[in-house]
Design an enzyme around this catalytic site. Sequence first.
Site, PDB file in Angstrom:
ATOM      1  N   ASP A 132       0.918  -1.248   0.097  1.00 56.88           N
ATOM      2  CA  ASP A 132      -0.026   0.002   0.127  1.00 56.88           C
ATOM      3  C   ASP A 132       0.977   1.351  -0.085  1.00 56.88           C
ATOM      4  O   ASP A 132       2.014   1.194  -0.482  1.00 56.88           O
ATOM      5  CB  ASP A 132      -1.192  -0.016   1.310  1.00 56.88           C
ATOM      6  CG  ASP A 132      -0.236   0.323   2.541  1.00 56.88           C
ATOM      7  OD1 ASP A 132       1.180  -0.086   2.539  1.00 56.88           O
ATOM      8  OD2 ASP A 132      -0.716   0.658   3.707  1.00 56.88           O
ATOM      9  N   ASP A 179       2.920  -7.306   8.762  1.00 57.07           N
ATOM     10  CA  ASP A 179       2.266  -6.161   7.883  1.00 57.07           C
ATOM     11  C   ASP A 179       1.240  -5.323   8.901  1.00 57.07           C
ATOM     12  O   ASP A 179       1.369  -4.193   8.823  1.00 57.07           O
ATOM     13  CB  ASP A 179       1.410  -6.611   6.770  1.00 57.07           C
ATOM     14  CG  ASP A 179       0.564  -5.707   6.148  1.00 57.07           C
ATOM     15  OD1 ASP A 179       1.091  -4.919   4.994  1.00 57.07           O
ATOM     16  OD2 ASP A 179      -0.550  -5.296   6.474  1.00 57.07           O
TER      17      ASP A 179
HETATM   18  N1  LIG Z   1      -0.366  -2.859   4.156  1.00 61.39           N
HETATM   19  C1  LIG Z   1      -1.718  -2.793   4.808  1.00 61.39           C
HETATM   20  N2  LIG Z   1      -2.462  -1.669   4.099  1.00 61.39           N
HETATM   21  C2  LIG Z   1      -3.617  -1.301   4.607  1.00 61.39           C
HETATM   22  C3  LIG Z   1      -4.209  -1.964   5.667  1.00 61.39           C
HETATM   23  C4  LIG Z   1      -5.494  -1.665   5.924  1.00 61.39           C
HETATM   24  C5  LIG Z   1      -6.462  -1.870   7.027  1.00 61.39           C
HETATM   25  N3  LIG Z   1      -6.358  -3.101   7.387  1.00 61.39           N
HETATM   26  C6  LIG Z   1      -7.403  -3.575   8.581  1.00 61.39           C
HETATM   27  C7  LIG Z   1      -7.203  -4.806   8.794  1.00 61.39           C
HETATM   28  C8  LIG Z   1      -7.239  -5.309  10.086  1.00 61.39           C
HETATM   29  C9  LIG Z   1      -6.879  -3.836  10.829  1.00 61.39           C
HETATM   30  O1  LIG Z   1      -7.645  -3.778  12.290  1.00 61.39           O
HETATM   31  C10 LIG Z   1      -6.817  -2.952   9.744  1.00 61.39           C
HETATM   32  O2  LIG Z   1      -8.186  -1.910  10.060  1.00 61.39           O
HETATM   33  C11 LIG Z   1      -5.797  -0.537   4.983  1.00 61.39           C
HETATM   34  N4  LIG Z   1      -4.501  -0.546   4.237  1.00 61.39           N
HETATM   35  C12 LIG Z   1      -4.088   0.519   3.296  1.00 61.39           C
HETATM   36  O3  LIG Z   1      -3.628   1.557   3.897  1.00 61.39           O
HETATM   37  C13 LIG Z   1      -3.984   2.856   3.226  1.00 61.39           C
HETATM   38  C14 LIG Z   1      -5.148   3.578   3.778  1.00 61.39           C
HETATM   39  O4  LIG Z   1      -4.213   4.435   4.591  1.00 61.39           O
HETATM   40  P1  LIG Z   1      -4.908   5.893   5.151  1.00 61.39           P
HETATM   41  O5  LIG Z   1      -5.206   6.672   4.228  1.00 61.39           O
HETATM   42  O6  LIG Z   1      -4.093   6.518   6.166  1.00 61.39           O
HETATM   43  O7  LIG Z   1      -6.161   5.106   5.801  1.00 61.39           O
HETATM   44  C15 LIG Z   1      -4.732   2.465   1.883  1.00 61.39           C
HETATM   45  O8  LIG Z   1      -3.519   1.897   0.827  1.00 61.39           O
HETATM   46  C16 LIG Z   1      -5.275   0.981   2.375  1.00 61.39           C
HETATM   47  O9  LIG Z   1      -5.528   0.242   1.300  1.00 61.39           O
HETATM   48  C17 LIG Z   1      -3.446  -3.131   6.480  1.00 61.39           C
HETATM   49  O10 LIG Z   1      -4.038  -4.081   7.375  1.00 61.39           O
HETATM   50  N5  LIG Z   1      -2.099  -3.218   5.782  1.00 61.39           N
END
Ligand SMILES: Nc1nc2c(c(CN[C@H]3C=C[C@H](O)[C@@H]3O)cn2[C@@H]2O[C@H](COP(=O)(O)O)[C@@H](O)[C@H]2O)c(=O)[nH]1
Length: 306
Positions: free
Chosen positions: A215, A283
């Site tokens: 991401d 991650d």
């Molecule tokens: N590598 C990675 N990227 C993730 C997540 C998650 C959410 N995972 C959920 C699962 C369980 C947890 O409790 C989390 O709530 C979102 N993203 C990414 O982040 C970006 C958004 O950022 P901002 O604009 O600041 O909200 C966007 O590219 C989004 O696709 C993750 O886990 N790992």
Amino acid sequence: MEEVRQSSAWVARNSSHVTVDSSGIEKVVEKIKESIPKVEWDYEGIHYFDNGPLTVQYLFVLDTLNFCFWPDKDLNYDHLAKGLKEALLNDNSAFDADRLQKYTGPQLRELLKWPRPLPLEEERVRLLHEVGFELERSFEGMASKLVESCGKSAVKLVSLITRHFPGFRDHSVYKGHQVFFYKRAQIFASDLWGAFKGQGYGEFNDISSITMFADYIVPAVLQQLGVLKYSSTLASIIEASSEIGAGTEEEVELRACSIYAVEKMRELLSIKSGKQVLSVELDLWLWSVGVQCPSLQHHRTLSIYY
Ligand SMILES: Nc1nc2c(c(CN[C@H]3C=C[C@H](O)[C@@H]3O)cn2[C@@H]2O[C@H](COP(=O)(O)O)[C@@H](O)[C@H]2O)c(=O)[nH]1
């Protein structure tokens, strides 16, 4: 997920703008090897969960739309997860396959209670329609059927999703090589695993095959930790909040080097701690660090994939 691992490693070996610093990896591993940080899935308490097929439908819709929040500085992932949860609590047929095929931009905005157009709103709507249509055509309208047909294999799930839903085919061509990321398809498998705590719809015998989700948050965290090093030109583009085009060498390297670096961290951590460590666990820790750091400067690419 071998194609994700191998193609990312190829990019890391041939990269021009981003380097994976092995001494940076060693330092991080030394710091965390005694007590490996574990972040609980839904530590924020924002996701819908009822332990049944509707949760699977919710997570599939969530990961269909789980990309590119940054163009609206007030919008983030939490708004999406919470907004979809509220929508489902108000109307448990909101994500039925026939309904998914009919949403308009303004209706989606209303569903999420967002007062202005969403970033890439037309694409978001198009992807919802695609998901509704294909779920109806091939899976009796239910994402749970899709999951059931994977025989507890996350690898099979990702490959089935990318075969049926073009919007999940997250890949790029880099210096003439095809590179695979499959971020939203992989995070869906991981979300099931996290939400259902590895049981029922979340039981996968090969969860260790999943890579980190490339991401825009985790690369920035890895850079802060000294695991990724950027060329001075790339560093100044990110500092200036300038956009980086989708499919450019810079963008592909940021994502692929992050996958490669997390794989290396995981390998070293497993050796040093004597425990099996999963990329999904690393991650979630790295991501949660990133989203709790308001000053984090991340790369900005308009993309439907992350
Ligand atoms: N590598 C990675 N990227 C993730 C997540 C998650 C959410 N995972 C959920 C699962 C369980 C947890 O409790 C989390 O709530 C979102 N993203 C990414 O982040 C970006 C958004 O950022 P901002 O604009 O600041 O909200 C966007 O590219 C989004 O696709 C993750 O886990 N790992």
